[in-house]
Motif scaffolding. Structure first.
Motif, PDB file in Angstrom:
ATOM      1  N   TYR A   1       0.840  -1.209   0.000  1.00  0.00           N
ATOM      2  CA  TYR A   1       0.000   0.000   0.000  1.00  0.00           C
ATOM      3  C   TYR A   1       0.872   1.255   0.000  1.00  0.00           C
TER       4      TYR A   1
ATOM      5  N   GLY B   1       2.703   1.699  -3.345  1.00  0.00           N
ATOM      6  CA  GLY B   1       1.765   2.108  -4.393  1.00  0.00           C
ATOM      7  C   GLY B   1       1.440   3.584  -4.297  1.00  0.00           C
ATOM      8  N   ASP B   2       1.153   4.054  -3.101  1.00  0.00           N
ATOM      9  CA  ASP B   2       0.822   5.471  -2.920  1.00  0.00           C
ATOM     10  C   ASP B   2       2.035   6.359  -3.165  1.00  0.00           C
TER      11      ASP B   2
ATOM     12  N   GLU C   1       2.790   6.466  -6.936  1.00  0.00           N
ATOM     13  CA  GLU C   1       1.764   7.210  -7.662  1.00  0.00           C
ATOM     14  C   GLU C   1       2.105   8.696  -7.745  1.00  0.00           C
TER      15      GLU C   1
ATOM     16  N   SER D   1      -8.068   0.993 -12.072  1.00  0.00           N
ATOM     17  CA  SER D   1      -6.860   1.804 -12.272  1.00  0.00           C
ATOM     18  C   SER D   1      -6.140   1.486 -13.574  1.00  0.00           C
TER      19      SER D   1
ATOM     20  N   ARG E   1      -0.404   3.720 -14.760  1.00  0.00           N
ATOM     21  CA  ARG E   1      -0.707   3.088 -13.476  1.00  0.00           C
ATOM     22  C   ARG E   1      -0.520   1.562 -13.509  1.00  0.00           C
TER      23      ARG E   1
ATOM     24  N   TYR F   1       0.473   0.314 -10.285  1.00  0.00           N
ATOM     25  CA  TYR F   1      -0.596   0.329  -9.300  1.00  0.00           C
ATOM     26  C   TYR F   1      -1.493  -0.893  -9.465  1.00  0.00           C
TER      27      TYR F   1
ATOM     28  N   SER G   1      -2.019  -3.774  -6.754  1.00  0.00           N
ATOM     29  CA  SER G   1      -3.384  -4.107  -6.328  1.00  0.00           C
ATOM     30  C   SER G   1      -3.630  -5.607  -6.420  1.00  0.00           C
TER      31      SER G   1
END
Length: 141
Positions: free
Chosen positions: A29, A32-33, A36, A106, A111, A114, A118
């Motif tokens: 998590y 990924g953030d 991004e 997404s 992405r 991402y 996910s």
């Protein structure tokens, strides 16, 4: 030292295994953030306030949702076995479905990372559910 001799194997407590899964999930998590932020115009949207979390309520709800996996690292270790099993199954199912939906929604060239994370998160939370479902029972004497 004989290389043909098998390596020693220790049985790791299910609580530690599940807590380790939640720790790995949290790292996914976070990465990924973080990654991004490198998507074009993402930082500009954060600065201007033109983003998905554009209100205090949305930001707070997202914070609550994302606090749950972090708490699962701890709760898995400290609550009773029956509660830990139930929480891991329930929260694991929710986050498996949640991250699958995030990954599917997404899909875009920028992405790809991402989407990958996910699906990896969904695989890991699915493993949490599987391992919690098969929580070992005390052997009858």
């Amino acid at each position: 030292m004989d290389k043909k001799q098998p390596l020693e194997e220790y049985k790791v407590n299910i609580r530690i295994v599940l807590s380790a899964f939640w720790t790995a999930i949290m790292f996914c998590y976070l990465y990924g953030d973080y990654f991004e932020l490198y998507v074009p115009n993402k930082v500009a949207g954060l600065i201007s306030g033109d983003n998905l979390l554009d209100s205090p309520i949305k930001l707070f709800v997202t914070t609550l949702v994302m606090a749950v996996p972090a708490l699962m690292v701890l709760l898995t270790l400290v609550v009773s076995p029956s509660w830990a099993k139930g929480l891991n199954i329930g929260v694991g199912v929710f986050f498996t479905l949640f991250t699958l939906l995030v990954g599917i929604s997404s899909l875009s060239s920028w992405r790809t990372f991402y989407v990958f994370l996910s699906f990896l998160e969904s695989l890991l939370t699915g493993m949490v559910v599987y391992r919690a479902w098969r929580w070992p029972r005390v052997k009858a004497v």
